[in-house]
Design a protein around this motif. Structure first.
Motif, PDB file in Angstrom:
ATOM      1  N   THR A  56       0.862  -1.181   0.000  1.00  0.00           N
ATOM      2  CA  THR A  56       0.000   0.000   0.000  1.00  0.00           C
ATOM      3  C   THR A  56       0.900   1.233   0.000  1.00  0.00           C
ATOM      4  OG1 THR A  56      -0.177  -0.233   2.403  1.00  0.00           O
ATOM      5  CG2 THR A  56      -2.054  -0.968   1.092  1.00  0.00           C
ATOM      6  N   ARG A 109      -7.098  10.549  -8.955  1.00  0.00           N
ATOM      7  CA  ARG A 109      -7.520   9.173  -9.218  1.00  0.00           C
ATOM      8  C   ARG A 109      -6.927   8.657 -10.533  1.00  0.00           C
ATOM      9  NH1 ARG A 109     -12.274  11.078  -6.578  1.00  0.00           N
ATOM     10  NH2 ARG A 109     -13.185  11.841  -8.513  1.00  0.00           N
ATOM     11  N   ALA A 111      -3.253   7.753  -9.977  1.00  0.00           N
ATOM     12  CA  ALA A 111      -3.090   6.467  -9.291  1.00  0.00           C
ATOM     13  C   ALA A 111      -3.287   5.308 -10.257  1.00  0.00           C
ATOM     14  CB  ALA A 111      -4.079   6.370  -8.128  1.00  0.00           C
ATOM     15  N   ARG A 112      -4.385   5.303 -10.962  1.00  0.00           N
ATOM     16  CA  ARG A 112      -4.717   4.146 -11.807  1.00  0.00           C
ATOM     17  C   ARG A 112      -3.781   4.013 -12.993  1.00  0.00           C
ATOM     18  NH1 ARG A 112     -10.883   5.606 -10.545  1.00  0.00           N
ATOM     19  NH2 ARG A 112     -11.171   4.149  -8.796  1.00  0.00           N
ATOM     20  N   TRP A 169      -1.825   1.671  -9.277  1.00  0.00           N
ATOM     21  CA  TRP A 169      -2.365   1.738  -7.922  1.00  0.00           C
ATOM     22  C   TRP A 169      -3.883   1.930  -7.972  1.00  0.00           C
ATOM     23  CZ3 TRP A 169       0.964   0.912  -3.910  1.00  0.00           C
ATOM     24  CH2 TRP A 169       2.333   1.080  -4.166  1.00  0.00           C
ATOM     25  N   GLU A 170      -4.561   1.377  -6.988  1.00  0.00           N
ATOM     26  CA  GLU A 170      -6.000   1.557  -6.876  1.00  0.00           C
ATOM     27  C   GLU A 170      -6.311   2.405  -5.642  1.00  0.00           C
ATOM     28  OE1 GLU A 170      -9.985   1.559  -7.693  1.00  0.00           O
ATOM     29  OE2 GLU A 170      -8.318   0.894  -8.983  1.00  0.00           O
ATOM     30  N   PRO A 171      -6.990   3.550  -5.817  1.00  0.00           N
ATOM     31  CA  PRO A 171      -7.320   4.396  -4.656  1.00  0.00           C
ATOM     32  C   PRO A 171      -8.244   3.666  -3.673  1.00  0.00           C
ATOM     33  CG  PRO A 171      -7.608   5.594  -6.722  1.00  0.00           C
ATOM     34  CD  PRO A 171      -7.425   4.165  -7.088  1.00  0.00           C
ATOM     35  N   HIS A 195      -3.938  10.339   0.873  1.00  0.00           N
ATOM     36  CA  HIS A 195      -4.492   9.199   0.165  1.00  0.00           C
ATOM     37  C   HIS A 195      -3.857   7.893   0.635  1.00  0.00           C
ATOM     38  CE1 HIS A 195      -6.005  11.971  -3.076  1.00  0.00           C
ATOM     39  NE2 HIS A 195      -5.017  12.692  -2.575  1.00  0.00           N
ATOM     40  N   TRP A 254      -3.428   4.133  -1.264  1.00  0.00           N
ATOM     41  CA  TRP A 254      -3.596   3.362  -2.498  1.00  0.00           C
ATOM     42  C   TRP A 254      -3.088   1.943  -2.283  1.00  0.00           C
ATOM     43  CZ3 TRP A 254      -0.789   7.330  -6.202  1.00  0.00           C
ATOM     44  CH2 TRP A 254      -1.559   8.497  -6.314  1.00  0.00           C
TER      45      TRP A 254
END
Length: 317
Positions: A179, A282, A285-286, A290-292, A306, A308
């Motif tokens: 994470t 967002r 991240a993607r 990474w996924e929020p 955040h 992630w």
């Protein structure tokens, strides 16, 4: 010429190459020698500089939430640790077995790592001196899962595509199941942004001009530092604050055995600091693997924090 270039370190190569460009530019990571790191710590305490106190308050308010998302135990890896002032908040919540601070300034890193180890004797501390912009091999004897920590909105120093590359590098360093706890500055009133990067006490100006002092110290430079002034500008279309060193007059100087000349008004571009909307965050991240999982802001939306999760790597069929 090639013999000289071969003899220069990373800083020297970047300076010589940057001063040959038009416009001239030097990467912000070179601010952080010992003196630059000390000046930045002063900046974080200035009334105009909202990111540090706002992010610290968010960490305190949501420490338990972060721990639920990251899990407890494992190891915390801090990218660009500086003085690690915010780190104890995270460590108390996550209770890791190990802490691995990574910073380009080895002397500053050692001092802060020693202080943190003394305050947390139950946590093994493994300081790593290096450039975190490339994947770093973590010690084999440190067990995960790993929690990356990237506070302070340092991600804003990178152009969007470079930020994606950096976050992918973090994903490679931390591995599956990781994470990332990351601070990201928000878009807001440009007057607030300009004040944060051009404080009344002149500390940020001294921080910017220290780059010139560093060239003189480390690269046998002859720069008249007083011939340059600190300049800040907000570019709405790009969504970023820029810092420059502007020549007050025509000037000539020597750095690393090379001679350079600048006209009055010409600048050395020393820093970008991109500011993001929630939607842009967002996407960032993607795009980088990474996924929020969570996002928090203060009441005035001055800053965002955040968590992630690393997306599993897809294998080609």
């Amino acid at each position: 010429m090639s013999q000289l270039m071969n003899a220069l370190d990373d800083f020297g190569l970047a300076v010589v190459d940057g001063l040959r460009q038009s416009p001239k530019t030097i990467a912000a990571r070179f601010f952080y020698d010992q003196r630059g790191s000390e000046l930045f710590e002063e900046i974080t305490r200035l009334p105009e500089y909202y990111p540090t106190r706002t992010e610290t308050a968010l960490l305190r308010a949501h420490a338990d939430d972060i721990a639920r998302l990251t899990g407890q135990g494992g190891a915390v890896v801090e990218f660009g640790s500086g003085s690690s002032a915010k780190t104890p908040i995270l460590l108390r919540a996550i209770r890791p077995t190990a802490y691995l601070p990574i910073d380009i300034s080895a002397d500053f890193l050692d001092l802060s790592a020693e202080a943190l180890a003394a305050a947390h004797p139950d946590i093994e501390v493994f300081p790593i001196a290096g450039d975190f912009t490339d994947p770093i091999r973590l010690p084999d004897d440190v067990d995960g899962p790993f929690v990356g920590f990237f506070p302070g909105s340092t991600i804003g120093n990178f152009a969007p595509q470079a930020a994606v590359d950096l976050l992918r590098s973090f994903r490679a360093t931390l591995g599956s199941g990781a994470t990332l706890v990351i601070g990201i500055d928000t878009r807001k009133n440009p007057r607030l942004l300009e004040a944060a990067y051009d404080d009344a006490a002149g500390v940020t100006a001294a921080f910017n001009r220290n780059l010139l002092h560093r060239m003189n110290r480390e690269l046998d430079g002859s720069i008249d530092v007083d011939a340059f002034e600190h300049r800040v500008a907000w570019h709405d279309g790009l969504g970023r604050i820029e810092m420059h060193l502007e020549a007050r007059e025509d000037t000539e100087f020597r750095v690393a055995g090379q001679r350079f000349a600048m006209r009055k008004g010409e600048t050395i571009h020393t820093e970008n600091s991109y500011k993001y909307t929630p939607e842009e965050t967002r996407l960032l991240a993607r795009a980088s693997g990474w996924e929020p999982l969570a996002m928090w802001t203060d009441a005035d939306a001055m800053f965002s924090l955040h968590v992630w999760h690393a997306v599993a790597a897809h294998k080609e069929p």
